[in-house]
Write an enzyme that holds these catalytic residues in place. Sequence first.
Site, PDB file in Angstrom:
ATOM      1  N   ASN A  68    -102.641   2.406 -19.791  1.00 20.97           N
ATOM      2  CA  ASN A  68    -102.619   3.571 -18.898  1.00 20.97           C
ATOM      3  C   ASN A  68    -101.692   4.653 -19.454  1.00 20.97           C
ATOM      4  O   ASN A  68    -101.293   5.564 -18.728  1.00 20.97           O
ATOM      5  CB  ASN A  68    -102.200   3.170 -17.469  1.00 20.97           C
ATOM      6  CG  ASN A  68    -100.868   2.454 -17.432  1.00 20.97           C
ATOM      7  OD1 ASN A  68    -100.273   2.184 -18.467  1.00 20.97           O
ATOM      8  ND2 ASN A  68    -100.391   2.142 -16.242  1.00 20.97           N
ATOM      9  N   THR A 121     -98.718   4.686 -19.893  1.00 22.70           N
ATOM     10  CA  THR A 121     -97.603   4.845 -18.945  1.00 22.70           C
ATOM     11  C   THR A 121     -96.816   3.544 -18.859  1.00 22.70           C
ATOM     12  O   THR A 121     -97.394   2.457 -18.907  1.00 22.70           O
ATOM     13  CB  THR A 121     -98.154   5.119 -17.514  1.00 22.70           C
ATOM     14  OG1 THR A 121     -99.081   6.198 -17.564  1.00 22.70           O
ATOM     15  CG2 THR A 121     -97.056   5.438 -16.527  1.00 22.70           C
ATOM     16  N   PHE A 145     -89.822  -6.600 -21.924  1.00 23.98           N
ATOM     17  CA  PHE A 145     -91.169  -6.264 -22.374  1.00 23.98           C
ATOM     18  C   PHE A 145     -91.261  -6.421 -23.890  1.00 23.98           C
ATOM     19  O   PHE A 145     -90.235  -6.454 -24.587  1.00 23.98           O
ATOM     20  CB  PHE A 145     -91.673  -4.950 -21.782  1.00 23.98           C
ATOM     21  CG  PHE A 145     -91.149  -3.647 -22.310  1.00 23.98           C
ATOM     22  CD1 PHE A 145     -90.219  -3.572 -23.319  1.00 23.98           C
ATOM     23  CD2 PHE A 145     -91.649  -2.454 -21.777  1.00 23.98           C
ATOM     24  CE1 PHE A 145     -89.780  -2.350 -23.788  1.00 23.98           C
ATOM     25  CE2 PHE A 145     -91.216  -1.227 -22.247  1.00 23.98           C
ATOM     26  CZ  PHE A 145     -90.279  -1.186 -23.249  1.00 23.98           C
ATOM     27  N   TYR A 154    -103.687   2.364 -11.977  1.00 21.50           N
ATOM     28  CA  TYR A 154    -103.223   1.739 -10.731  1.00 21.50           C
ATOM     29  C   TYR A 154    -103.428   2.710  -9.584  1.00 21.50           C
ATOM     30  O   TYR A 154    -103.359   3.924  -9.778  1.00 21.50           O
ATOM     31  CB  TYR A 154    -101.730   1.403 -10.818  1.00 21.50           C
ATOM     32  CG  TYR A 154    -101.385   0.353 -11.847  1.00 21.50           C
ATOM     33  CD1 TYR A 154    -101.739  -0.979 -11.664  1.00 21.50           C
ATOM     34  CD2 TYR A 154    -100.692   0.691 -13.008  1.00 21.50           C
ATOM     35  CE1 TYR A 154    -101.417  -1.946 -12.602  1.00 21.50           C
ATOM     36  CE2 TYR A 154    -100.359  -0.271 -13.953  1.00 21.50           C
ATOM     37  CZ  TYR A 154    -100.726  -1.589 -13.745  1.00 21.50           C
ATOM     38  OH  TYR A 154    -100.401  -2.534 -14.670  1.00 21.50           O
ATOM     39  N   GLU A 181     -86.761  -9.993 -35.075  1.00 19.37           N
ATOM     40  CA  GLU A 181     -86.053 -11.210 -34.657  1.00 19.37           C
ATOM     41  C   GLU A 181     -86.302 -11.549 -33.184  1.00 19.37           C
ATOM     42  O   GLU A 181     -86.266 -12.714 -32.792  1.00 19.37           O
ATOM     43  CB  GLU A 181     -84.549 -11.072 -34.917  1.00 19.37           C
ATOM     44  CG  GLU A 181     -84.168 -10.994 -36.397  1.00 19.37           C
ATOM     45  CD  GLU A 181     -84.325  -9.602 -37.000  1.00 19.37           C
ATOM     46  OE1 GLU A 181     -84.806  -8.676 -36.306  1.00 19.37           O
ATOM     47  OE2 GLU A 181     -83.954  -9.437 -38.188  1.00 19.37           O
TER      48      GLU A 181
HETATM   49  N1  TP9 Z   1     -86.826  -2.613 -21.791  1.00 12.64           N
HETATM   50  C1  TP9 Z   1     -87.073  -3.919 -21.951  1.00 12.64           C
HETATM   51  C2  TP9 Z   1     -86.724  -4.565 -23.251  1.00 12.64           C
HETATM   52  N2  TP9 Z   1     -87.641  -4.660 -21.013  1.00 12.64           N
HETATM   53  C3  TP9 Z   1     -87.954  -4.090 -19.823  1.00 12.64           C
HETATM   54  N3  TP9 Z   1     -88.489  -4.875 -18.889  1.00 12.64           N
HETATM   55  C4  TP9 Z   1     -87.720  -2.723 -19.605  1.00 12.64           C
HETATM   56  C5  TP9 Z   1     -87.152  -2.011 -20.623  1.00 12.64           C
HETATM   57  C6  TP9 Z   1     -88.047  -2.045 -18.298  1.00 12.64           C
HETATM   58  N4  TP9 Z   1     -89.426  -2.177 -18.006  1.00 12.64           N
HETATM   59  S1  TP9 Z   1     -91.976  -3.169 -17.221  1.00 12.64           S
HETATM   60  C7  TP9 Z   1     -91.731  -1.708 -18.068  1.00 12.64           C
HETATM   61  C8  TP9 Z   1     -90.436  -1.366 -18.403  1.00 12.64           C
HETATM   62  C9  TP9 Z   1     -90.123  -0.108 -19.145  1.00 12.64           C
HETATM   63  C10 TP9 Z   1     -92.936  -0.874 -18.369  1.00 12.64           C
HETATM   64  C11 TP9 Z   1     -94.148  -1.644 -18.738  1.00 12.64           C
HETATM   65  O1  TP9 Z   1     -95.189  -0.771 -19.042  1.00 12.64           O
HETATM   66  P1  TP9 Z   1     -96.555  -1.341 -19.551  1.00 12.64           P
HETATM   67  O2  TP9 Z   1     -97.396  -0.222 -20.028  1.00 12.64           O
HETATM   68  O3  TP9 Z   1     -96.278  -2.435 -20.513  1.00 12.64           O
HETATM   69  O4  TP9 Z   1     -97.172  -2.009 -18.250  1.00 12.64           O
HETATM   70  P2  TP9 Z   1     -97.642  -1.291 -16.878  1.00 12.64           P
HETATM   71  O5  TP9 Z   1     -98.762  -2.108 -16.385  1.00 12.64           O
HETATM   72  O6  TP9 Z   1     -96.482  -1.363 -15.936  1.00 12.64           O
HETATM   73  O7  TP9 Z   1     -98.034   0.104 -17.204  1.00 12.64           O
HETATM   74 MG    MG Z   2     -98.800   0.844 -19.056  1.00 12.64          MG
END
Ligand code: TP9
Ligand code: MG
Length: 571
Positions: free
Chosen positions: A488, A490, A436, A559, A57
Amino acid sequence: MSRVSATPSNNPTTAYALLRRLRDHGVETVFGVVGREAASILFDEVEGIDFVLTRHEFTAGVAADVLARISGRPQACWATLGPGMTNLSTGVATSVLDRSPVIALAAQSESYDIFHNDTHQCVDAVGVMRPLTKYAAELQRPDDITDLVDSAVSAAMTEPVGPSFISLPVDLLGAETDTASSRPPARTPEKPLGVVQDGWQAAADEAAELLAEAEHPVLVVGAAAIRSGAAPAVRALAERLGIPVITTYIAKGVLPEGHPLNYGAVTGYMDGILSFPALETLFGPVDVIITLGYDYAEDLRPSMWQRGGEKKTVRVSPTVNPVPRVFQPDVDVVTDVLAFVEHVDERTARLTPKTAHDIAPLRERIAEFLADPETYADGMRVHQVIDCMNTVMAETAETGEGTIVSDIGFFRHYGVLFARADQPFGFLTSAGCSSFGYGIPAAMGAQMARPGQPTFLIAGDGGFHSNSADLETIARLNLPIVTVVVNNDTNGLIELYQNLGHRRSFDPVVKFTGVDFTKLAEANGVEAVRAASREDLVAALRKGAALGRPFLIEVPVNYDFKAGGFGALDI
Ligand code: TP9
Ligand code: MG
């Protein structure tokens, strides 16, 4: 107690009246997941409004948000009762924080069986949705449905635009009503309506005087300017008076890529990413800032422009200032942005053009950074990835077309800085909510809104895999989206925060063991390749752009985090 209360008949039902009124307001698509209310609504009751089945959803909410954002019309999303509705709530939070006129709909238990937190799957849907929406109501009588839809649309299309919610008890949804034919035609505003303060013209005249006296003014543009239809007028004013345009994340594209007065979009991470005093270069010499459609939720904070000498600020917005503590402008003009720009255009007709302040060193730094020819053994760098995407976008999109969508992660800030945007909403990310998993659904909405144009999506492994089930949806709909997963293994942005706060990271909180995204894509019916160099990535992007079907490219990235670095985060 019977759970199916609808009796199949040929008479119009609430479901029919609901879909018909939505369609009459311009809603083309309802995205969602249907539950047991399927007994009361099939979604083929009305011509001209389609249902798109999603895997989650949240996807439905975000796809509706983006389709509504680009089309300028309300669009709808659907969830079943209880967990469907709560899953939808993050999509609804996206459209309230990102300002999109979404009509969110959810089934509810039978009207005679609503005992919150006691009846099977029955939670207080209006209670959950009310703080996330501009209007939230539960249908009490079938005959009210058309009026509820009208109220939902009115609220959604009022600035700041945002979602409305209607809870639909399943027995009422299947009940007969002829309200659809007994009401006057739907009236949908041509564009969002906002507050128009008495005497705003006097305040606009003050702004015009500030412009006349200014040596180095800038226009800081937010998405409300685009929503008001002001983008062409903003461009004309900027060109006539030689005033640079700076935007928020989501107002990129008001001036096209490469336009000499396009000074780019601002993020608090830019000094850190570029290792360069970018904010100082952009704002240091500026003496007058005219914000057009300024919206604090778009994450451009006044502290970012407070560089160099003292500045006069003007706020032009269709809403009364909601954040006076963080932004108290010298001149506050509460009106439609287009009306303001046209007024100021007239008032400044005899003004000689300004000399835009010089940002050549910043442009050189960005060009040098993007061109980065190095081959890194531990994975590409995200700026190299975006440079490749820009190259192929420039090759494949007609002038002024194309969309680059960004999911949420650290790479998103590289997108804000570097991704091409040649039209308003040519770069899409969730500035306000930043959930995200935004990437696939936003790319779906963009591709559906702009069917003949290329859509490129950049997503991180963390965000992408939080919502990757809808790969199957883009395969089923055959949406030719080219997705780049920068992997990555991560949650990289969170690792950066660890480094900022503690000068070290702690892997169990941020590291994954890894996913093969090419296999994941293929398992969902999406062709995929891996690319680890500029050459391979450009070739893969070209292939994907020419394919006419969804395509995914996995790119190993890394990074260069420096413990305690990225000082701009302290803003
Ligand atoms: N849960 C939700 C629904 N949204 C967010 N923004 C979070 C938790 C906290 N943010 S931005 C991020 C988090 C956990 C990690 C993103 O990781 P990635 O692999 O998608 O990107 P990168 O380039 O930072 O590794
Ligand atoms: Mg990542």
